[in-house]
Design an enzyme around this catalytic site. Structure first.
Site, PDB file in Angstrom:
ATOM      1  N   HIS A 223       0.871  -1.192   0.000  1.00 40.61           N
ATOM      2  CA  HIS A 223       0.000   0.000   0.000  1.00 40.61           C
ATOM      3  C   HIS A 223       0.901   1.233   0.000  1.00 40.61           C
ATOM      4  CE1 HIS A 223      -3.453   2.435   0.699  1.00 40.61           C
ATOM      5  NE2 HIS A 223      -3.706   2.180   1.958  1.00 40.61           N
ATOM      6  N   HIS A 262      -2.294  -2.113  -9.787  1.00 43.63           N
ATOM      7  CA  HIS A 262      -3.328  -1.517  -8.943  1.00 43.63           C
ATOM      8  C   HIS A 262      -4.559  -2.414  -8.949  1.00 43.63           C
ATOM      9  CE1 HIS A 262      -5.972   1.471  -7.180  1.00 43.63           C
ATOM     10  NE2 HIS A 262      -4.871   2.065  -6.786  1.00 43.63           N
ATOM     11  N   ASP A 313       2.727   5.917  -6.763  1.00 43.10           N
ATOM     12  CA  ASP A 313       3.978   5.841  -6.006  1.00 43.10           C
ATOM     13  C   ASP A 313       5.211   5.854  -6.912  1.00 43.10           C
ATOM     14  OD1 ASP A 313       2.700   5.634  -3.481  1.00 43.10           O
ATOM     15  OD2 ASP A 313       2.162   3.584  -3.995  1.00 43.10           O
TER      16      ASP A 313
HETATM   17  N1  COA Z   1       5.131  -6.569 -10.223  1.00 44.73           N
HETATM   18  C1  COA Z   1       5.078  -7.781 -10.816  1.00 44.73           C
HETATM   19  N2  COA Z   1       3.937  -8.458 -11.003  1.00 44.73           N
HETATM   20  C2  COA Z   1       2.806  -7.888 -10.576  1.00 44.73           C
HETATM   21  C3  COA Z   1       2.789  -6.621  -9.971  1.00 44.73           C
HETATM   22  C4  COA Z   1       4.010  -5.965  -9.801  1.00 44.73           C
HETATM   23  N3  COA Z   1       4.065  -4.761  -9.211  1.00 44.73           N
HETATM   24  N4  COA Z   1       1.528  -6.297  -9.646  1.00 44.73           N
HETATM   25  C5  COA Z   1       0.765  -7.314 -10.033  1.00 44.73           C
HETATM   26  N5  COA Z   1       1.537  -8.281 -10.614  1.00 44.73           N
HETATM   27  C6  COA Z   1       1.084  -9.554 -11.156  1.00 44.73           C
HETATM   28  C7  COA Z   1       0.898 -10.562 -10.041  1.00 44.73           C
HETATM   29  O1  COA Z   1       2.071 -11.277  -9.771  1.00 44.73           O
HETATM   30  C8  COA Z   1      -0.218 -11.427 -10.567  1.00 44.73           C
HETATM   31  O2  COA Z   1       0.326 -12.287 -11.503  1.00 44.73           O
HETATM   32  P1  COA Z   1      -0.211 -13.816 -11.591  1.00 44.73           P
HETATM   33  O3  COA Z   1      -1.662 -13.692 -11.954  1.00 44.73           O
HETATM   34  O4  COA Z   1       0.675 -14.412 -12.630  1.00 44.73           O
HETATM   35  O5  COA Z   1       0.004 -14.396 -10.211  1.00 44.73           O
HETATM   36  C9  COA Z   1      -1.085 -10.421 -11.342  1.00 44.73           C
HETATM   37  O6  COA Z   1      -0.213  -9.364 -11.728  1.00 44.73           O
HETATM   38  C10 COA Z   1      -2.234  -9.866 -10.498  1.00 44.73           C
HETATM   39  O7  COA Z   1      -1.679  -9.203  -9.371  1.00 44.73           O
HETATM   40  P2  COA Z   1      -2.227  -9.302  -7.911  1.00 44.73           P
HETATM   41  O8  COA Z   1      -1.092  -9.180  -6.942  1.00 44.73           O
HETATM   42  O9  COA Z   1      -3.135 -10.476  -7.772  1.00 44.73           O
HETATM   43  O10 COA Z   1      -3.083  -7.979  -7.863  1.00 44.73           O
HETATM   44  P3  COA Z   1      -3.783  -7.375  -6.588  1.00 44.73           P
HETATM   45  O11 COA Z   1      -4.925  -6.588  -7.091  1.00 44.73           O
HETATM   46  O12 COA Z   1      -4.023  -8.413  -5.572  1.00 44.73           O
HETATM   47  O13 COA Z   1      -2.650  -6.400  -5.992  1.00 44.73           O
HETATM   48  C11 COA Z   1      -1.175  -4.559  -5.828  1.00 44.73           C
HETATM   49  C12 COA Z   1      -2.537  -5.052  -6.332  1.00 44.73           C
HETATM   50  C13 COA Z   1      -1.126  -3.060  -5.986  1.00 44.73           C
HETATM   51  C14 COA Z   1      -1.020  -4.911  -4.340  1.00 44.73           C
HETATM   52  C15 COA Z   1      -0.059  -5.247  -6.652  1.00 44.73           C
HETATM   53  O14 COA Z   1      -0.153  -4.811  -7.990  1.00 44.73           O
HETATM   54  C16 COA Z   1       1.323  -4.960  -6.104  1.00 44.73           C
HETATM   55  O15 COA Z   1       1.782  -5.677  -5.197  1.00 44.73           O
HETATM   56  N6  COA Z   1       2.010  -3.899  -6.607  1.00 44.73           N
HETATM   57  C17 COA Z   1       3.306  -3.530  -6.066  1.00 44.73           C
HETATM   58  C18 COA Z   1       3.149  -2.705  -4.803  1.00 44.73           C
HETATM   59  C19 COA Z   1       2.607  -1.333  -5.064  1.00 44.73           C
HETATM   60  O16 COA Z   1       3.092  -0.614  -5.941  1.00 44.73           O
HETATM   61  N7  COA Z   1       1.623  -0.917  -4.271  1.00 44.73           N
HETATM   62  C20 COA Z   1       1.016   0.384  -4.368  1.00 44.73           C
HETATM   63  C21 COA Z   1      -0.372   0.262  -4.871  1.00 44.73           C
HETATM   64  S1  COA Z   1      -1.080   1.839  -5.213  1.00 44.73           S
END
Ligand code: COA
Length: 365
Positions: A223, A262, A313
């Site tokens: 987050h 996101h 971010d």
């Molecule tokens: N880097 C690499 N792969 C990513 C990714 C990232 N930043 N964000 C998502 N993915 C991939 C996941 O590994 C997943 O792949 P899979 O289906 O092969 O397992 C797919 O995309 C879906 O992602 P998921 O983590 O299930 O999405 P979510 O909706 O649960 O999570 C976030 C959303 C924001 C938590 C996630 O994108 C993330 O961890 N981002 C990095 C942290 C970040 O920047 N947070 C700030 C958010 S505003």
């Protein structure tokens, strides 16, 4: 009997309540606060005006803004006991110190602890809105063994924050970029920290408890903590020659690239173009130019390889770096802004409350 509804993991796609605070339009990649488009607010309004809009539900008239700013300036100083506590916590991560300080402030007003009337919450809010920057700046100076700089009433909230941290007021470009980041970070519907604040509020607990919990939720790297992680990623990338190879290696190791992805936006985060523009305006030294080059390369490679786009971010982290802040201060700066959205949601939840209490499916022994 209660009808059982199975929600998806992480509550993805689930609408849990109504809100009139903000509207995240994922299809159009647009964000609105109380009906106003945020990109436009960031061009035309100050952060104080946007904060007022979110917490009081309308843009301030001139005299309302004057009164709001006067209160914010008056409440900035901290009493001696909390100053001492912040200095004692000089080795803690600033988010931990900030979370503890907000909790401490709540405990200092025991008579009003259970008072959740909207007017009382708005009053408590102005205190926190004014004091959170002072807490962050005090901790910033204390953690570096520097003398504390007291707040100055003649300065705006943003100018005063820079002055309390660095003893100087930065250029107009830096101040504008900072205010824009404040506006963009202020509110984003039912994200994890806001939802935490609403859950706490739904028990008819108080504003300081909700904000303390929300700070804990924001700290996590998935987050708000992502703005700090982005900078570590970029620092790592600066040491390498080939961005594509670096990214391939990270993805092969199944690492998440911070600052990308996101839950709601799949066609791009509405806030990124505005923040990216201001990041580019901040770039002047050779080191900053290289940082920007690497940042843009990474966005391109990530979009090409994974189709995953940057979130706010991604430009905000390096922008705070170029403004002179050290990395652990980035997420506390996010709190300086998001205190506004959290408060708006606490008030909305209070005014139309039902305790939030979902079920779980037991799979244990
Ligand atoms: N880097 C690499 N792969 C990513 C990714 C990232 N930043 N964000 C998502 N993915 C991939 C996941 O590994 C997943 O792949 P899979 O289906 O092969 O397992 C797919 O995309 C879906 O992602 P998921 O983590 O299930 O999405 P979510 O909706 O649960 O999570 C976030 C959303 C924001 C938590 C996630 O994108 C993330 O961890 N981002 C990095 C942290 C970040 O920047 N947070 C700030 C958010 S505003």
């Amino acid at each position: 009997m209660t009808k059982i509804i199975k929600a998806p993991k992480g509550l993805e796609g689930v609408v849990v309540d109504t809100t009139s605070v903000s509207n995240v339009n994922a299809e159009l990649s647009k964000l609105f606060y109380r009906g106003y488009e945020v990109a436009q607010l960031s061009r035309e309004k100050s952060f104080d005006e946007v904060a007022y809009l979110l917490v009081y539900d309308s843009l301030p008239k001139n005299e309302e803004l004057v009164d709001f700013i006067a209160k914010e300036k008056k409440y900035r100083p901290l009493e001696e006991d909390i100053q001492k506590m912040i200095i004692d916590l000089n080795e803690a991560h600033p988010m931990d110190a900030l979370r503890t300080a907000v909790s401490f402030l709540g405990a200092k007003k025991p008579k009003r602890s259970f008072d959740i009337d909207t007017k009382v919450n708005q009053d408590k809010f102005i205190n926190l809105y004014a004091q959170i920057p002072t807490i962050i700046a005090y901790h910033y100076r204390a953690s570096k063994g520097l003398e504390i700089i007291e707040p100055l009433e003649r300065l705006t909230r943003s100018e005063n924050f820079f002055n309390m941290c660095f003893g100087t007021i930065p250029s107009k470009e830096i101040l504008k970029a900072f205010e824009v980041s404040m506006i963009l970070y202020a509110e984003h519907s039912f994200n994890a920290s806001t939802f935490s604040a609403r859950v706490i509020t739904s028990t008819t607990s108080d504003l300081h408890s909700a904000i303390t919990g929300a700070i804990g939720a924001l700290k996590g790297p998935l987050h708000g903590g992502a703005n700090e992680q982005v900078m570590y990623v970029l620092k790592d990338l600066m040491k390498t020659n080939n961005t594509e190879d670096w990214l391939k290696e990270q993805l092969d190791k199944k690492r998440k690239i911070m600052g990308f992805g996101h839950r709601v936006y799949k066609n791009g985060d509405s806030r990124v173009p505005t923040m990216q523009k201001h990041l580019e305006l901040l770039t002047s030294t050779e080191e900053e130019k290289l940082l920007l080059k690497k940042q843009k390369e990474l966005a391109e490679c990530m979009t090409k390889t994974k189709g995953i786009l940057p979130n706010l971010d991604f430009p905000a982290g390096p922008a705070y770096h170029m403004m002179g802040f050290d990395i652990p201060t980035f997420t506390p700066i996010f709190v300086m802004s998001r205190i506004v959205g959290w408060t708006a949601h606490v008030i909305e939840q209070t005014e139309n409350n039902r305790i939030i209490r979902p079920l779980s499916k037991y799979i244990g022994k």
